[in-house]
Design an enzyme around this catalytic site. Structure first.
Site, PDB file in Angstrom:
ATOM      1  N   HIS A 468       5.357   5.312  -3.566  1.00 56.90           N
ATOM      2  CA  HIS A 468       4.635   4.154  -3.035  1.00 56.90           C
ATOM      3  C   HIS A 468       5.122   3.797  -1.627  1.00 56.90           C
ATOM      4  CE1 HIS A 468       2.679   0.128  -3.261  1.00 56.90           C
ATOM      5  NE2 HIS A 468       3.683  -0.186  -2.450  1.00 56.90           N
ATOM      6  N   GLU A 469       6.419   3.586  -1.494  1.00 55.12           N
ATOM      7  CA  GLU A 469       6.945   3.173  -0.190  1.00 55.12           C
ATOM      8  C   GLU A 469       6.716   4.255   0.851  1.00 55.12           C
ATOM      9  OE1 GLU A 469       7.555   0.191   0.322  1.00 55.12           O
ATOM     10  OE2 GLU A 469       7.682  -0.443  -1.775  1.00 55.12           O
ATOM     11  N   HIS A 472       3.441   3.854   2.515  1.00 55.46           N
ATOM     12  CA  HIS A 472       3.487   2.941   3.670  1.00 55.46           C
ATOM     13  C   HIS A 472       4.064   3.671   4.886  1.00 55.46           C
ATOM     14  CE1 HIS A 472       2.418  -0.715   1.559  1.00 55.46           C
ATOM     15  NE2 HIS A 472       3.457  -0.653   0.743  1.00 55.46           N
TER      16      HIS A 472
HETATM   17 ZN   LIG Z   1       3.828  -1.723  -1.037  1.00 62.99          ZN
END
Ligand SMILES: [Zn+2]
Length: 691
Positions: A468-469, A472
């Site tokens: 997830h990170e 980003h």
């Molecule tokens: Zn996030």
């Protein structure tokens, strides 16, 4: 004393900050010089005798404040990851000054007049990114109160300064209370259920905190704690749970209830000044959702089915509790433990037995990086020759497939007392062709550090968080915009989670999983049967996960839909919280909100996510719809990645992001994939079908 390293652009590769030269004494003078520099730059723009042009006004604004950007990027990263008392003191001092500085720019009447004049001739701009920049600046000025009268502007400045101080105060109290509430266990027997390496890590943590011979279980940010799924000792689980939910509400020096009440009250007043009924209306007007009502509608649409599923799960867990010879009622601190047990029985998946197959180094290189290389042609090379701000930080140089350098990726993955809870991505240098800068981004996790010489074994959730990170991080790394205002993740708050959530899909993608999920000692791949069960098991307990999330999102919305009079009438934070959850139909006793008000850092330690916690599920509509697209188009393929990169990731905030989405997807987002994924459709309620 050495010259202040912030004064000139860094000469390191990609303008990586010269961490080895930065001392704590450099921050305040650099902030002061940076604000003065930008004030002078802005004064030169607003007093320019020439008529306003796009170049002499907006481009000049985009170029301004470089020194302030450099020091802010480093300081706020360090304040989040390695805050000493000295750093916290600087943060308290500088946060209100920065709020005032921003207000001085966006409430400058002469500057606003220039932007307004340009806005009236906006049809003359032919370059879409420049036209969008003008549109955005105009909105930024109006939302910051540029059009208000002088008395109102003065009050707005007071509010912004006090608010910024309160946010800092909330974060600092929460970190202190979280550290204080770490649970110390004297007797090793009571830790039954934890793995040997988790126990060793707890012993090491206790020793470091001055409790030699004991075991320290530190708290992570959400209500539910990982140890609750594992610990057999019910009384110890209760202690951990109570420690978790008491954060910020113990009436001590770290109590946050007054900070919460004051924040809510001041935010409501600021919204009123700017012409909105409440803070949620003000915040959401500038996001893709458009209105608080649209958000409330989506949450209300999802809540009943989620609560029904959670209630059905609770019935099943009660049986497991009784079969275990424990007494009813089922308590919140029992949920994860018995959910784990049922999961093991039903899916034959033992979460603890998976961890040897999820070793950090392999997950990172052979999973996360591997997927990015297949999709975008990226290559990652670790560099040991560059300075870092903490010895645990690792630096990777990222290359395109033609060998050209793209940017730097910093990984800061372990927990420490000086680090804020949670996981997040941030940026040290934003990509911009106007400024000639390439991205330097970082990802922070809070993994427990294993004893020296031992590998770091992850849980499935931790693997998901890393993917997830990194999603980003890709948004930042693949940015290809002209103006820094639009770089990477500078998109509306309820869109920013979308690329990161999409990136989670690759963790279970067969080709990726087979590449990284290998036993850390034997190299043996995760058995195929386990792989199949994993995804099904992930969908189990979705009622709990959706309900605890929705409860927090609804709580955030309830606080921020109060007008000034209503906010002033709240005298008991806990009572307000209970009533808000009951009113929204999401008060399930065994499923507390993912965050309670007193430790809801997203919304009370941060302005961007306030009235914005809904963003995760809002973005998940796009995410689930996009996963459908990837599946329908052959999945992990370079041409798919390139299309996503070109139409979404590289554009950052330089376009209307929903228009970009529709272009990528070929139509409006559909909600059905989300409903199926979370088991919220009428037919699939409680089932585990789906993605
Ligand atoms: Zn996030």
């Amino acid at each position: 004393m050495d010259p202040n390293p912030f004064l000139a652009p860094s000469e390191l590769p990609y303008q990586l900050p010269p961490f080895d030269a930065i001392q704590v004494e450099h921050y305040l003078p650099a902030f002061e010089a940076g604000m003065a520099e930008q004030r002078a730059e802005v004064a030169a723009i607003s007093s320019d005798p020439r008529p306003p042009t796009f170049e002499n006004t907006l481009v000049a604004l985009e170029r301004s404040g470089r020194l302030l950007s450099r020091v802010s990027a480093v300081f706020f990263n360090v304040a989040a990851t390695d805050a000493t008392e000295q750093i916290r003191q600087i943060e308290r001092e500088v946060a209100p000054k920065l709020a005032a500085h921003r207000d001085a720019i966006f409430q400058d009447r002469r500057l606003y007049a220039r932007v307004q004049a340009l806005y009236e001739t906006r049809h003359q701009l032919t370059d879409p990114e420049s036209a969008w920049l003008l549109e955005r600046y105009h909105t930024d000025f109006v939302r910051a109160g540029a059009a208000l009268g002088e008395a109102q502007q003065r009050r707005l400045r007071e509010l912004n300064q006090e608010l910024s101080g309160l946010l800092t105060e909330f974060r600092s109290r929460l970190l202190a209370d979280t550290n204080d509430l770490a649970v110390v266990v004297d007797d090793r027997e009571r830790l039954a259920g934890l793995s040997e390496d988790a126990i060793a890590a707890a012993a090491q943590a206790a020793a470091e905190r001055g409790h030699p011979g004991a075991y320290l279980l530190s708290l992570i940010l959400p209500t539910d704690q990982p140890a609750l799924a594992l610990l057999r000792d019910r009384a110890l689980r209760e202690r951990i749970y109570r420690a978790s939910i008491s954060r910020g509400s113990r009436g001590n020096a770290h109590d946050t209830t007054e900070v919460v009440r004051r924040l809510v009250r001041l935010r409501a007043e600021r919204a009123r000044l700017l012409g909105y009924p409440h803070h949620a209306a003000y915040q959401i007007a500038d996001r893709t959702a458009g209105s608080a009502e649209a958000v409330a509608d989506l949450l209300a649409r999802l809540t009943p089915a989620a609560v029904t599923n959670a209630t059905a799960e609770a019935a099943e867990l009660r049986k497991a509790l009784e079969a275990d010879g424990e007494s009813l009622p089922l308590q919140p601190w029992d949920w994860s433990f018995y959910a784990e047990r049922v999961r093991q029985e039903r899916f034959a998946v033992d979460a603890a037995a998976l961890r040897p197959y999820l070793e950090l180094e392999r997950v990172l290189r052979d999973g996360v990086f591997f997927a990015a290389s297949r999709l975008y042609g990226l290559r990652f090379v670790e560099r040991h020759d560059l300075p870092v701000y903490h010895p645990q930080v690792r630096v990777f140089e990222v290359f395109e497939d033609d060998g050209s350098g793209l940017g730097l990726f910093l990984a800061d993955l372990y927990t420490r007392d000086s680090k804020r809870g949670g996981a997040w991505m941030s940026s040290f240098v934003d990509q911009s062709t106007l400024l000639g800068t390439r991205p330097v981004v970082s990802v922070n996790l809070n993994l427990n550090r294993p004893p020296d010489g031992e590998p770091t074994l992850l849980t499935v959730d931790e693997v998901r968080t890393l993917f997830h990170e990194f999603g980003h991080a890709l948004h930042g790394l693949l940015s290809q915009v002209r103006y820094p205002r639009f770089s990477g993740t500078s998109v509306p708050r309820d869109f920013v989670e979308y690329p990161s959530q999409v990136n989670e899909m690759w963790m279970f993608w067969p080709e990726v999983l087979a590449n990284y999920a290998r036993h850390h000692r034997t190299g043996e791949p995760l058995p195929a049967s386990v792989v199949e069960q994993l995804e099904a098991a992930h969908r189990f307990n979705e009622g709990f996960a959706t309900t605890e999330y929705l409860a927090a999102a609804l709580l955030d919305l309830a606080w921020h839909r109060l007008d000034v009079a209503q906010a002033e009438a709240v005298d008991d934070v806990a009572a307000f919280e209970a009533a808000a959850l009951a009113d929204a139909g999401v008060a399930v006793p065994e499923v507390p909100p993912r965050y309670r008000s007193t430790y809801f850092q997203h919304v009370f330690g941060n302005d961007d996510y306030s009235a914005g916690y809904y963003s995760y599920i809002w973005s998940e509509v796009l995410d689930a719809d996009t996963v459908e697209w990837f599946r329908a188009n052959g999945g992990l393929r370079r041409e798919n990645g390139d299309r996503f990169r070109q139409m979404v990731l590289s554009r950052g905030g330089s376009v209307d992001v929903m228009a970009a989405y529709r272009e990528f997807r070929g139509g409006e987002p559909q909600i059905e994939p989300l409903l199926v994924r979370r088991g919220l459709t009428a037919e699939s309620s409680g089932s585990t079908t789906g993605e």
